[in-house]
Design a protein around this motif. Structure first.
Motif, mmCIF file in Angstrom:
data_model
loop_
_atom_site.group_PDB
_atom_site.id
_atom_site.type_symbol
_atom_site.label_atom_id
_atom_site.label_comp_id
_atom_site.label_asym_id
_atom_site.label_seq_id
_atom_site.Cartn_x
_atom_site.Cartn_y
_atom_site.Cartn_z
ATOM 1 N N MET A 1 0.771 -1.110 -0.116
ATOM 2 C CA MET A 1 -0.037 0.090 0.110
ATOM 3 C C MET A 1 0.976 1.384 0.063
ATOM 4 S SD MET A 1 -2.761 1.356 -0.126
ATOM 5 C CE MET A 1 -2.549 2.961 -0.329
ATOM 6 N N PRO A 2 1.900 1.297 0.765
ATOM 7 C CA PRO A 2 2.599 2.339 0.770
ATOM 8 C C PRO A 2 3.525 2.628 -0.561
ATOM 9 C CG PRO A 2 2.946 1.364 2.949
ATOM 10 C CD PRO A 2 2.217 0.601 2.019
ATOM 11 N N LEU A 3 3.708 1.584 -1.168
ATOM 12 C CA LEU A 3 4.379 1.747 -2.504
ATOM 13 C C LEU A 3 3.456 2.452 -3.373
ATOM 14 C CD1 LEU A 3 6.873 1.193 -4.231
ATOM 15 C CD2 LEU A 3 5.598 -1.331 -4.791
ATOM 16 N N ILE A 4 2.274 1.872 -3.664
ATOM 17 C CA ILE A 4 1.364 2.225 -4.527
ATOM 18 C C ILE A 4 1.034 3.862 -4.193
ATOM 19 C CG2 ILE A 4 -1.202 2.510 -5.098
ATOM 20 C CD1 ILE A 4 -1.098 -0.597 -4.425
ATOM 21 N N ALA A 5 0.923 4.331 -3.052
ATOM 22 C CA ALA A 5 0.648 5.634 -2.618
ATOM 23 C C ALA A 5 1.728 6.502 -3.013
ATOM 24 C CB ALA A 5 -0.021 5.821 -1.284
ATOM 25 N N HIS A 6 2.973 5.844 -2.615
ATOM 26 C CA HIS A 6 4.226 6.697 -2.908
ATOM 27 C C HIS A 6 4.380 6.938 -4.108
ATOM 28 C CE1 HIS A 6 7.916 8.088 -2.053
ATOM 29 N NE2 HIS A 6 8.686 7.420 -3.133
ATOM 30 N N VAL A 7 4.209 6.070 -5.215
ATOM 31 C CA VAL A 7 4.368 6.299 -6.545
ATOM 32 C C VAL A 7 3.413 7.427 -7.104
ATOM 33 C CG1 VAL A 7 4.190 5.260 -8.922
ATOM 34 C CG2 VAL A 7 5.395 4.056 -7.039
ATOM 35 N N ALA A 8 2.242 7.221 -6.637
ATOM 36 C CA ALA A 8 1.217 8.005 -7.074
ATOM 37 C C ALA A 8 1.478 9.523 -6.476
ATOM 38 C CB ALA A 8 -0.186 7.952 -6.452
ATOM 39 N N PHE A 9 1.966 9.584 -5.334
ATOM 40 C CA PHE A 9 2.337 10.937 -4.609
ATOM 41 C C PHE A 9 3.527 11.635 -5.427
ATOM 42 C CE2 PHE A 9 4.834 13.284 -1.547
ATOM 43 C CZ PHE A 9 4.010 14.232 -1.160
ATOM 44 N N VAL A 10 4.483 11.068 -5.966
ATOM 45 C CA VAL A 10 5.743 11.586 -6.478
ATOM 46 C C VAL A 10 5.257 11.795 -7.863
ATOM 47 C CG1 VAL A 10 8.073 10.939 -7.188
ATOM 48 C CG2 VAL A 10 7.585 10.285 -4.904
ATOM 49 N N LEU A 11 4.664 10.912 -8.758
ATOM 50 C CA LEU A 11 4.163 11.361 -10.117
ATOM 51 C C LEU A 11 3.610 12.661 -10.027
ATOM 52 C CD1 LEU A 11 4.150 7.989 -11.752
ATOM 53 C CD2 LEU A 11 5.729 9.616 -11.888
ATOM 54 N N GLY A 12 2.337 12.706 -8.936
ATOM 55 C CA GLY A 12 1.502 13.650 -8.883
ATOM 56 C C GLY A 12 2.188 15.167 -8.461
ATOM 57 N N SER A 13 3.200 15.043 -7.527
ATOM 58 C CA SER A 13 3.934 16.017 -7.272
ATOM 59 C C SER A 13 4.680 16.860 -8.528
ATOM 60 C CB SER A 13 4.953 15.825 -6.122
ATOM 61 O OG SER A 13 4.257 15.622 -4.939
#
Length: 92
Positions: A1-13
Motif C-alpha cells: 500500500m505505501p508503494l502504490i501511494a508513494h508512486v502516485a504521490f511523487v508522480l502527482g507532485s
C-alpha cells in the motif's frame, strides 16, 4: 500500500504541482487501501490460482495506509519541497 501511494504521490507532485507538493487526505488513502483489498483479496482469488483471500492481508493494507499517512507522506513531502526550492534558487 505505501508503494502504490508513494508512486502516485511523487508522480502527482512532479506532474501536477509547480511549486511544491500536496498531501493526500486520510480518506483518500483509506479508499486506495479499500480498493487494493477488494482487488487482491476479493476479486483475484476467484480468477487466479495463486491469489488467496486473507483477512490479515486486508489489515496489512490498511495498516500500511495509516503508516503512509502518518509517517512516510510527511517525510517525502519535505524532501520534494526542498528539491523544488533548490531548483527554483538555481534557476534565478
Amino acid at each position: 500500500m505505501p508503494l502504490i501511494a508513494h508512486v502516485a504521490f511523487v508522480l502527482g507532485s512532479l506532474i501536477f504541482t509547480t511549486g511544491g507538493t500536496f498531501k493526500y487526505p486520510i480518506y483518500q488513502i483509506l479508499s486506495i487501501s479499500l480498493l487494493t483489498a477488494l482487488v487482491f483479496e476479493g476479486f483475484l482469488p476467484y480468477y487466479t490460482h495463486y491469489n488467496t483471500a486473507d483477512f490479515y492481508d486486508v489489515l496489512a493494507y490498511f495498516a500500511g495506509g495509516v503508516f503512509y499517512y502518518a509517517v512516510h507522506q510527511n517525510h517525502t513531502s519535505k524532501k520534494i519541497r526542498k528539491a523544488f526550492e533548490r531548483k527554483l534558487s538555481l534557476s534565478k
